[in-house]
Motif scaffolding. Structure first.
Motif, PDB file in Angstrom:
ATOM      1  N   TYR A  36      75.605  11.477  11.146  1.00  8.93           N
ATOM      2  CA  TYR A  36      75.051  12.673  11.804  1.00  8.93           C
ATOM      3  C   TYR A  36      75.991  13.879  11.743  1.00  8.93           C
ATOM      4  O   TYR A  36      75.551  15.005  11.543  1.00  8.93           O
ATOM      5  CB  TYR A  36      74.686  12.393  13.268  1.00  8.93           C
ATOM      6  N   GLU A  37      77.279  13.658  11.923  1.00 13.37           N
ATOM      7  CA  GLU A  37      78.235  14.767  11.914  1.00 13.37           C
ATOM      8  C   GLU A  37      78.226  15.487  10.563  1.00 13.37           C
ATOM      9  O   GLU A  37      78.240  16.712  10.506  1.00 13.37           O
ATOM     10  CB  GLU A  37      79.641  14.241  12.242  1.00 13.37           C
ATOM     11  N   ILE A  38      78.166  14.727   9.484  1.00 13.48           N
ATOM     12  CA  ILE A  38      78.119  15.332   8.147  1.00 13.48           C
ATOM     13  C   ILE A  38      76.739  15.929   7.898  1.00 13.48           C
ATOM     14  O   ILE A  38      76.625  17.042   7.360  1.00 13.48           O
ATOM     15  CB  ILE A  38      78.468  14.286   7.068  1.00 13.48           C
ATOM     16  N   LEU A  39      75.686  15.237   8.301  1.00 13.02           N
ATOM     17  CA  LEU A  39      74.325  15.740   8.089  1.00 13.02           C
ATOM     18  C   LEU A  39      74.114  17.077   8.795  1.00 13.02           C
ATOM     19  O   LEU A  39      73.488  17.984   8.227  1.00 13.02           O
ATOM     20  CB  LEU A  39      73.280  14.730   8.569  1.00 13.02           C
ATOM     21  N   ILE A  40      74.630  17.221  10.012  1.00 10.59           N
ATOM     22  CA  ILE A  40      74.414  18.476  10.732  1.00 10.59           C
ATOM     23  C   ILE A  40      75.203  19.609  10.077  1.00 10.59           C
ATOM     24  O   ILE A  40      74.764  20.771  10.091  1.00 10.59           O
ATOM     25  CB  ILE A  40      74.703  18.341  12.250  1.00 10.59           C
ATOM     26  N   LYS A  41      76.328  19.293   9.454  1.00 10.33           N
ATOM     27  CA  LYS A  41      77.083  20.319   8.708  1.00 10.33           C
ATOM     28  C   LYS A  41      76.286  20.757   7.478  1.00 10.33           C
ATOM     29  O   LYS A  41      76.223  21.951   7.169  1.00 10.33           O
ATOM     30  CB  LYS A  41      78.455  19.790   8.311  1.00 10.33           C
ATOM     31  N   VAL A  42      75.693  19.794   6.779  1.00 12.44           N
ATOM     32  CA  VAL A  42      74.847  20.127   5.624  1.00 12.44           C
ATOM     33  C   VAL A  42      73.652  20.940   6.093  1.00 12.44           C
ATOM     34  O   VAL A  42      73.300  21.963   5.487  1.00 12.44           O
ATOM     35  CB  VAL A  42      74.386  18.842   4.879  1.00 12.44           C
TER      36      VAL A  42
ATOM     37  N   ILE B 159      78.033  13.326   0.781  1.00 15.12           N
ATOM     38  CA  ILE B 159      76.639  13.655   1.083  1.00 15.12           C
ATOM     39  C   ILE B 159      76.392  15.113   0.692  1.00 15.12           C
ATOM     40  O   ILE B 159      77.020  16.022   1.224  1.00 15.12           O
ATOM     41  CB  ILE B 159      76.316  13.422   2.573  1.00 15.12           C
ATOM     42  N   LEU B 160      75.464  15.309  -0.246  1.00 10.55           N
ATOM     43  CA  LEU B 160      75.136  16.650  -0.734  1.00 10.55           C
ATOM     44  C   LEU B 160      73.774  17.132  -0.248  1.00 10.55           C
ATOM     45  O   LEU B 160      73.439  18.297  -0.410  1.00 10.55           O
ATOM     46  CB  LEU B 160      75.172  16.671  -2.260  1.00 10.55           C
TER      47      LEU B 160
ATOM     48  N   PHE C  23      67.216  19.124   3.308  1.00 14.41           N
ATOM     49  CA  PHE C  23      68.291  20.108   3.322  1.00 14.41           C
ATOM     50  C   PHE C  23      69.342  19.728   2.287  1.00 14.41           C
ATOM     51  O   PHE C  23      69.738  18.570   2.202  1.00 14.41           O
ATOM     52  CB  PHE C  23      68.919  20.221   4.714  1.00 14.41           C
ATOM     53  N   ILE C  24      69.763  20.724   1.519  1.00 12.80           N
ATOM     54  CA  ILE C  24      70.745  20.536   0.456  1.00 12.80           C
ATOM     55  C   ILE C  24      71.945  21.422   0.750  1.00 12.80           C
ATOM     56  O   ILE C  24      71.789  22.591   1.115  1.00 12.80           O
ATOM     57  CB  ILE C  24      70.138  20.926  -0.924  1.00 12.80           C
ATOM     58  N   ASP C  25      73.144  20.888   0.569  1.00 19.73           N
ATOM     59  CA  ASP C  25      74.344  21.690   0.738  1.00 19.73           C
ATOM     60  C   ASP C  25      74.277  22.876  -0.226  1.00 19.73           C
ATOM     61  O   ASP C  25      73.945  22.693  -1.393  1.00 19.73           O
ATOM     62  CB  ASP C  25      75.584  20.839   0.445  1.00 19.73           C
ATOM     63  N   PRO C  26      74.561  24.095   0.253  1.00 17.97           N
ATOM     64  CA  PRO C  26      74.444  25.275  -0.621  1.00 17.97           C
ATOM     65  C   PRO C  26      75.247  25.163  -1.917  1.00 17.97           C
ATOM     66  O   PRO C  26      74.818  25.669  -2.951  1.00 17.97           O
ATOM     67  CB  PRO C  26      74.966  26.421   0.250  1.00 17.97           C
ATOM     68  N   SER C  27      76.380  24.477  -1.873  1.00 13.52           N
ATOM     69  CA  SER C  27      77.201  24.330  -3.077  1.00 13.52           C
ATOM     70  C   SER C  27      76.525  23.452  -4.128  1.00 13.52           C
ATOM     71  O   SER C  27      76.912  23.461  -5.291  1.00 13.52           O
ATOM     72  CB  SER C  27      78.567  23.735  -2.721  1.00 13.52           C
ATOM     73  N   ALA C  28      75.514  22.700  -3.709  1.00  8.85           N
ATOM     74  CA  ALA C  28      74.842  21.761  -4.618  1.00  8.85           C
ATOM     75  C   ALA C  28      73.407  22.177  -4.939  1.00  8.85           C
ATOM     76  O   ALA C  28      72.686  21.445  -5.626  1.00  8.85           O
ATOM     77  CB  ALA C  28      74.854  20.367  -3.996  1.00  8.85           C
ATOM     78  N   ARG C  29      72.992  23.350  -4.461  1.00 11.98           N
ATOM     79  CA  ARG C  29      71.615  23.790  -4.723  1.00 11.98           C
ATOM     80  C   ARG C  29      71.418  24.100  -6.199  1.00 11.98           C
ATOM     81  O   ARG C  29      72.325  24.522  -6.889  1.00 11.98           O
ATOM     82  CB  ARG C  29      71.293  25.029  -3.873  1.00 11.98           C
ATOM     83  N   GLY C  30      70.195  23.870  -6.661  1.00 19.62           N
ATOM     84  CA  GLY C  30      69.852  24.176  -8.042  1.00 19.62           C
ATOM     85  C   GLY C  30      70.314  23.126  -9.041  1.00 19.62           C
ATOM     86  O   GLY C  30      70.275  23.353 -10.245  1.00 19.62           O
TER      87      GLY C  30
END
Length: 146
Positions: free
Chosen positions: A14-20, A63-64, A78-85
């Protein structure tokens, strides 16, 4: 070739997911106020994560992105902005549709990139709701695989 895994998330994630989630929302949900973001963040952590089946997209144990499913409906993607596209959203959607038999998705109407993404994948708008699940005036589109 990078190692890709889509795995079931646990409360330990959850801690990583909420950051993503927060990074993704800040990059795509420009219609939300800072107060809204903080309110939703608390609601997601205290309630919404526990109401869906969560699956993470991991590459090299990082987790991306993640997906939240409720029966046949995709409630979160939800996708980490650094991994979008980079195809992560498509991989998670393929997993949701093929493995979990998802046929519906709820999306913020004002998140035009997401609406376009789902349309590109074959989803069509079935219904529009003036307010989101929290009762806030952010229209939600209920979409179904065409």
């Amino acid at each position: 070739m990078q190692k890709i895994n889509i795995i079931k998330a646990t409360q330990n994630d959850y801690e990583i997911l909420i950051k993503v989630w927060e990074a993704s929302v800040r990059a795509t949900h420009h219609f939300l106020s800072e107060r809204d973001i903080l309110t939703y963040k608390q609601m997601i952590l205290s309630k919404y994560f526990d109401l869906v089946d969560l699956f993470c997209f991991k590459a090299h144990d990082v987790i991306l992105g993640f997906l939240g499913l409720s029966n046949d409906t995709i409630q979160m993607l939800f996708i980490d902005p650094s991994a979008r596209g980079k195809g992560i959203g498509k991989e998670l959607m393929k997993f949701a549709i093929e493995e979990k038999k998802a046929t519906k998705v709820d999306v913020n109407e004002q998140n035009e990139q997401a609406v376009g993404f789902y349309k590109h994948l074959g989803f069509v708008i079935m219904e529009r709701f003036e307010n989101d699940d929290a009762g806030k005036p952010y229209p939600i589109l209920a979409m179904k695989l065409g």
